[in-house]
Enzyme design. Sequence first.
Site, PDB file in Angstrom:
ATOM      1  CG  ASP A 113      34.007  47.800  28.633  1.00 46.84           C
ATOM      2  OD1 ASP A 113      34.994  47.621  29.375  1.00 46.84           O
ATOM      3  OD2 ASP A 113      33.015  47.061  28.655  1.00 46.84           O
TER       4      ASP A 113
ATOM      5  CB  CYS B 117      33.909  11.882  38.352  1.00 39.86           C
ATOM      6  SG  CYS B 117      33.078  13.436  38.758  1.00 39.86           S
TER       7      CYS B 117
ATOM      8  CB  CYS C 123      36.909  14.885  35.561  1.00 44.27           C
ATOM      9  SG  CYS C 123      36.314  15.009  37.264  1.00 44.27           S
TER      10      CYS C 123
ATOM     11  CG  HIS D  40      33.241  17.689  38.895  1.00 47.21           C
ATOM     12  ND1 HIS D  40      32.934  16.685  38.000  1.00 47.21           N
ATOM     13  CD2 HIS D  40      32.114  18.427  39.049  1.00 47.21           C
ATOM     14  CE1 HIS D  40      31.661  16.813  37.633  1.00 47.21           C
ATOM     15  NE2 HIS D  40      31.137  17.858  38.258  1.00 47.21           N
TER      16      HIS D  40
ATOM     17  CD  GLN E 217      29.274  47.443  28.262  1.00 44.48           C
ATOM     18  OE1 GLN E 217      28.171  47.181  28.716  1.00 44.48           O
ATOM     19  NE2 GLN E 217      30.390  46.891  28.751  1.00 44.48           N
TER      20      GLN E 217
ATOM     21  CB  CYS F  93      31.797  13.689  35.260  1.00 45.95           C
ATOM     22  SG  CYS F  93      33.325  14.638  35.144  1.00 45.95           S
TER      23      CYS F  93
ATOM     24  CG  ASP G 276      34.904  35.500  31.000  1.00 44.18           C
ATOM     25  OD1 ASP G 276      34.285  36.178  30.172  1.00 44.18           O
ATOM     26  OD2 ASP G 276      35.027  35.850  32.195  1.00 44.18           O
TER      27      ASP G 276
ATOM     28  N   GLY H 212      28.468  43.830  29.734  1.00 45.48           N
ATOM     29  CA  GLY H 212      27.371  44.404  30.505  1.00 45.48           C
ATOM     30  C   GLY H 212      26.158  43.512  30.656  1.00 45.48           C
TER      31      GLY H 212
ATOM     32  CG  ASP I 249      39.626  41.864  32.753  1.00 41.49           C
ATOM     33  OD1 ASP I 249      40.819  42.209  32.927  1.00 41.49           O
ATOM     34  OD2 ASP I 249      38.862  41.656  33.697  1.00 41.49           O
ATOM     35  CB  SER I 250      39.718  46.633  29.427  1.00 40.90           C
ATOM     36  OG  SER I 250      38.480  46.844  30.081  1.00 40.90           O
ATOM     37  N   GLY I 251      40.125  45.789  32.685  1.00 41.16           N
ATOM     38  CA  GLY I 251      40.102  46.417  34.002  1.00 41.16           C
ATOM     39  C   GLY I 251      38.843  47.236  34.219  1.00 41.16           C
ATOM     40  N   GLY I 252      38.146  47.551  33.148  1.00 41.25           N
ATOM     41  CA  GLY I 252      36.950  48.394  33.238  1.00 41.25           C
ATOM     42  C   GLY I 252      35.879  47.791  34.130  1.00 41.25           C
ATOM     43  CG  PHE I 253      33.205  43.766  34.936  1.00 38.59           C
ATOM     44  CD1 PHE I 253      31.895  44.110  34.641  1.00 38.59           C
ATOM     45  CD2 PHE I 253      33.438  42.807  35.916  1.00 38.59           C
ATOM     46  CE1 PHE I 253      30.833  43.510  35.317  1.00 38.59           C
ATOM     47  CE2 PHE I 253      32.392  42.204  36.586  1.00 38.59           C
ATOM     48  CZ  PHE I 253      31.084  42.551  36.285  1.00 38.59           C
TER      49      PHE I 253
HETATM   50 ZN   LIG Z   1      34.005  14.995  37.333  1.00 41.18          ZN
END
Ligand SMILES: [Zn+2]
Length: 398
Positions: A156, A335, A332, A361, A215, A330, A292, A242, A102-106
Amino acid sequence: MTQDLFASSPALRFEIQAQDGNARAGVLTTRRGVIETPVFMPVGTAGTVKAIRFEELESGDLDAKIILGNTYHLWLRPGIETIKACGGLHRFIGWDRALLTDSGGFQVWSLGALRKITEEGTEFRSHVDGSMQFLSPEVSMEVQAALGSDIVMVFDECAPGNAAYEETEKSVGLTSRWARRSRMAFDRMQMNGADTGHIEAPGLSGRQALFGIIQGASHLDLRHMSLEQTVEVGFDGYAIGGLSVGEEKSVMFDVISDLAPRMPADKPRYLMGVGTPEDLVEAVANGVDMFDCVLPTRNGRTGQAFTCRGKLNIKNARWVRDQRPLDEDCRCMVCRRHTRAYLRHLYLAGEMLASILLTHHNLAFFLDTMRSVRQSIRSGDFPKFRREFTERLDANGE
Ligand SMILES: [Zn+2]
């Protein structure tokens, strides 16, 4: 324009392979591997996806093709000179797959009162040592080139989700001017070889890709203006910024459902920092390709599991002798092996393994959900998947 220089050999390729309504299943080819979309990207704030090893991220269980790094955090600590000396972020952290920064802006925005925004950039106090720091489009591009991430975000300005019209209009204007400055600084960095992550990539330029950010808070006409001005500059992909910053969920989806289908169809569309599994599925239905969010990792560390039947709080006394896995559907590692009773015990005893297992998980659940989303779009069953997914979530296990 340097953009033309890269046109014959782009930074990445994006191909839509199936479409079901507005939902798209595609393939994003980066200089560090092929990513099937829609995709969820785990967040690795300070060069680590918290409480999980890189081997697990790469394992068949999770198979994360791309993760995030935070420019703001890495810039302040350990600092770009250190990361440059260690060969860029991929080598520094030991991750060969794709990275987005990311740009650091947030992050600076979320500092609130500690910052001062001018046309030139943002002045703020470091949370690490209290020193005054200055972040601008040029500095952000320089830092992201030094990190050598595969996808770079423009710098941004984020207006709060409930920001008034005039405030948002000013913010959008600034974001557009910063997008242009980001683009120019970025192209200069690529020409100068500042990108530490440059590698030979068949059919690709091997350079970093740059995404623009739209934005405009909840004001649709400002969102349209921001979209138009961002596309005019020209980027490898476009993000919706945003959102999920204090506005009502219905407002967020008003923006996504209006904006996403208007974004360039031949470029990846990235919804930043959103959200729950059901948010992701809804956004995919509106044509978003990339996501993300810190939810699976952050909530994992506070004892909350995401399951196909809704959220499960591992602290709950009802699990004290429960022999079932976190999520019966699940597959994984966690689980397959551990019970709710054991995970609850670990959590209450303050054992670090609780965070590790719940994070594993939760990431598996988010990444699996996106796998199912992709399959259902490809087979033309996405509406059915979406309906059943939502119905099951509503039948909350707790
Ligand atoms: Zn799981």
